[in-house]
Structure formats: C-alpha cells, structure tokens
Write an enzyme that holds these catalytic residues in place. Structure first.
Site, short mmCIF file in Angstrom:
data_model
loop_
_atom_site.label_atom_id
_atom_site.label_comp_id
_atom_site.label_asym_id
_atom_site.label_seq_id
_atom_site.Cartn_x
_atom_site.Cartn_y
_atom_site.Cartn_z
N TRP A 101 -14.43 -3.49 -6.03
CA TRP A 101 -12.97 -3.58 -5.96
C TRP A 101 -12.33 -3.30 -7.31
O TRP A 101 -11.33 -2.59 -7.40
CB TRP A 101 -12.52 -4.92 -5.39
CG TRP A 101 -13.06 -5.13 -4.01
CD1 TRP A 101 -13.95 -6.08 -3.61
CD2 TRP A 101 -12.80 -4.33 -2.84
NE1 TRP A 101 -14.24 -5.93 -2.28
CE2 TRP A 101 -13.56 -4.87 -1.78
CE3 TRP A 101 -12.01 -3.21 -2.60
CZ2 TRP A 101 -13.54 -4.34 -0.49
CZ3 TRP A 101 -11.98 -2.68 -1.31
CH2 TRP A 101 -12.74 -3.24 -0.28
N ASP A 168 -6.70 -9.86 -8.96
CA ASP A 168 -7.01 -9.65 -7.55
C ASP A 168 -7.77 -10.89 -7.07
O ASP A 168 -8.93 -11.09 -7.41
CB ASP A 168 -7.87 -8.39 -7.40
CG ASP A 168 -8.32 -8.13 -5.97
OD1 ASP A 168 -8.01 -8.96 -5.08
OD2 ASP A 168 -8.98 -7.11 -5.73
N LYS A 192 -9.21 -12.45 3.98
CA LYS A 192 -10.42 -13.13 3.52
C LYS A 192 -10.27 -14.66 3.62
O LYS A 192 -11.12 -15.34 4.14
CB LYS A 192 -10.76 -12.76 2.07
CG LYS A 192 -10.80 -11.26 1.78
CD LYS A 192 -12.05 -10.59 2.33
CE LYS A 192 -11.98 -9.07 2.36
NZ LYS A 192 -11.67 -8.42 1.10
C1 LIG Z 1 -11.40 -7.05 0.57
C2 LIG Z 1 -10.99 -6.92 -0.82
C3 LIG Z 1 -10.08 -5.94 -1.24
C4 LIG Z 1 -9.50 -4.91 -0.31
O1 LIG Z 1 -8.56 -5.46 0.51
P1 LIG Z 1 -7.72 -4.58 1.55
O2 LIG Z 1 -6.69 -5.56 2.01
O3 LIG Z 1 -8.68 -4.15 2.61
O4 LIG Z 1 -7.14 -3.42 0.83
C5 LIG Z 1 -9.72 -5.92 -2.56
N1 LIG Z 1 -10.20 -6.80 -3.44
C6 LIG Z 1 -11.08 -7.77 -3.08
C7 LIG Z 1 -11.60 -8.73 -4.10
C8 LIG Z 1 -11.51 -7.85 -1.76
O5 LIG Z 1 -12.38 -8.80 -1.39
#
Ligand SMILES: *Cc1c(COP(=O)(O)O)cnc(C)c1O
Length: 351
Positions: A101, A168, A192
């Site tokens: 990511w 993030d 998540k």
């Molecule tokens: C799943 C995830 C993403 C991507 O998320 P989307 O909503 O599918 O764009 C980005 N960063 C992390 C840490 C993730 O676990």
C-alpha cells in the site's frame, strides 16, 4: 452456520451491527422507508451523518481544527488526493515504504511534487517496520502506513515530527489509542475495521489546505467536502450508516482503550501459539507484529493444503495468506471475538 471470518477485507463486522443494518434495509427506524431509498437530505440521514462524524471526533478526541469526511474512491484515492491537495509543483514529500500500500501511495506523488522514500523494509520483504530515518528539513509532510495489512507489521510508536504526519490507517483505525493531534491527515478505507466497502474516512487538519496554487477538480478538493459536510454530492449513505453503527458499538464496548486491550489479548493468544507450536512460525519481526493481521507459515510447506482443509472443516474462513507472503494470515479486527481466535488456536494445537 456463521463462519469464523478471518478475512483481511472486506472483513468481519459486529453481529449486532449486521442485525441493525439488515433491519434498516427493510425499514429505517420505523420511518416506513428503507435506508437505501431515503434522500440523503432527509432529516433521518442528516442525523446519521452527524452522529458518525461526532463519534469519530469523540473516539479520537479530535481538536476543533480537524475536519471529518466520509468520501468515496477507497483509500487508494487518498494516495493521490493527499499530494494533490497538500503539495505544490516541485515541493518535497517524504514516505516510509512498508509494503504494497505504501508503494502504491508513493507511485502517485510524482504527478504533483517530488517524493523521497526516506526508509523502506523492502530489503526483507517488508517483514519489519523501519525505525531509523531522517526527515529532510524541506519536506512538506511525512507519509506512513500504520498497519501493513498484507505483511502483518504495525508501527508501535509514531515518530515525533516537525512536519505534518499523513497516515494510512485503513487496517487499524479505531483499534488502539492514538494521539490524533500529531497528524495532518488520517485516512482509512472503511472495509477493514469500520464498515462495508464504499466509503473512506478522511480526517484533515484544515489549516494545511489552500496552500497550493494548483487547480484542484471540485470533487477531489478536500475543501469542497468540508464546506458541504461530506454532502456536496450524494454520499454513500448505506456504508456511512453501517460505519456509524460500528462507531456506536466501539463506544459501547468502552472506546479505544477497551478495543486496544481486547485486541492485545486476542493477538497474544494467537502469537503465543505460533511461537510455542513447533510446526508454525511467524512472518513479521516480533517487535513489529500487527495486532490486526497475524501472518504465519507452516515450517513444512507441504502441509499447507492439509491445514487449510482443517480450517475449512472448522468453519474458519479467509485465512489463506496473501500471494506475496504465502502461508496464512489471520485478520483479527475489532469485531473478531476471542472465541473465534480460540477455535483457530485449538486447531493449530491439534494439527
Ligand atoms: C486495503 C488497504 C488499502 C486499499 O483500500 P481501498 O479502499 O481498497 O482503496 C490501502 N491501504 C491499506 C493499509 C489497506 O489495508
């Protein structure tokens, strides 16, 4: 029969949240309308949005100068929205690369400014969290990924920085206490640890905006959504509603302190089994192990299929590791009960 859901995302939600969410599809709190067919300008939905935002503020103890947004486009859209809104042409940004990511986030920056990867754990297939780095003087912000969903590492202590920290938090948001005032932007895809796919929580320190001369398309400008309380256009009403229910549930459970204690207990149970069972071993460096995504392998790879079969027979779902790591990954987000972790541990003991 309901499965023990160890999926990395979209992921497990509290049973009580699913029950209320299902009811609201039929009839939203006795309104005689489904949440799916209600105007986002209705008093009912306005109250949902207001409560979701206020719960985020409360759980994170956000200072007034932070704005809470529910956007679309996934966490992946934040990879470009962050530099688009915060960096001017030629301005410098710093990133810590801790996995898939982060790598994707870094790739987007060069469209808007310059990017420096000041630390990376790529040399060991992202199995640890880098701790030694210097943040350049001229940098506008430091970007990091707090929890690496795929590799199973998590930052334990956020650095002290002079520049705003952008994080993030997609896979560990609301799983532990943080000092939100250290951050410039926090973002997290809902699917998540917060709700269904379809909305992304974004928390922005407002004074960071409006510093670039760039023309930002209306929908991609954080200020658009701040001015209209995330209702500039039709928001993803249902995902936001389910996030609100999860936020209420977190508060009822005792807030982030209680979440953190429960998450530590669950992770300890599973890591203790991984460390004491001679057949298994962990993937991530011990001091950087994630409380959310537990990655492990069988020392004898040829037994993998047999273990996965046993998992299936025991109603365990979503435990196969990501293809870039192999082995297994047990995602044990907030909503995962201790009893399900125990089922997995018992299975490992018996294997
Ligand atoms: C799943 C995830 C993403 C991507 O998320 P989307 O909503 O599918 O764009 C980005 N960063 C992390 C840490 C993730 O676990």
């Amino acid at each position: 029969m309901k499965k023990h859901n160890f999926s990395a995302g979209p992921a497990i939600l509290p049973q009580s949240v699913l029950a209320q969410a299902a009811e609201a599809v039929k009839d939203f709190e006795g309104a005689g309308l489904s949440i799916l067919e209600m105007s986002h300008r209705s008093p009912e939905f306005s109250a949902v949005m207001a409560e979701a935002i206020s719960l985020v503020r409360e759980l994170f103890e956000l200072p007034d100068n932070y704005k809470v947004l529910f956007l679309t486009g996934g966490a992946s859209s934040q990879f470009y929205m962050v530099p688009m809104n915060l960096l001017s042409d030629g301005e410098h940004s710093s990133y810590i690369n801790t996995g898939t990511w982060s790598t994707k986030a870094i790739k987007e920056v060069s469209n808007f400014g310059t990017v420096e990867e000041i630390a990376s754990s790529k040399d060991q297939n992202f199995s640890y969290y880098p701790k030694e780095y210097t943040i350049p003087e001229n940098t506008k912000y430091l970007h990091l990924t707090s929890n690496n969903t795929i590799f199973g590492t998590q930052i334990k202590e956020f650095p002290e920085t002079k520049v705003p920290m952008i994080c993030d938090m997609s896979s560990d948001v609301f799983s532990r206490r943080i000092d939100a005032s250290k951050f410039g932007v926090i973002y997290a895809g809902a699917q998540k640890n917060l709700g269904p796919a379809g909305t992304t929580l974004v928390i922005v320190r407002e004074d960071l905006l409006g510093k670039t001369e760039r023309n930002i398309p209306t929908m991609l400008d954080y200020r658009t959504h701040i001015a209209k309380d995330s209702m500039f256009n039709t928001p993803p009403a249902y995902p936001i509603y389910v996030c609100m229910l999860t936020l209420r549930w977190i508060k009822e459970q005792g807030g982030l302190q209680a979440m953190e204690a429960k998450n530590e207990a669950k992770a300890n149970l599973l890591y203790n089994e991984i460390d004491s069972n001679p057949k298994f071993e962990g993937v991530a460096a011990k001091e950087d192990r994630s409380l959310m995504n537990v990655t492990f392998v069988l020392k004898d790879k040829s037994q993998e299929a047999a273990f996965l079969e046993k998992c299936e027979a025991a109603n365990i779902s979503g435990i196969k590791g990501h293809r870039s790591v192999g082995g297994f990954r047990a995602s044990i987000y907030n909503a995962m009960p201790m009893s399900s972790v125990q089922v997995l541990v018992d299975l490992m003991k018996a294997f």
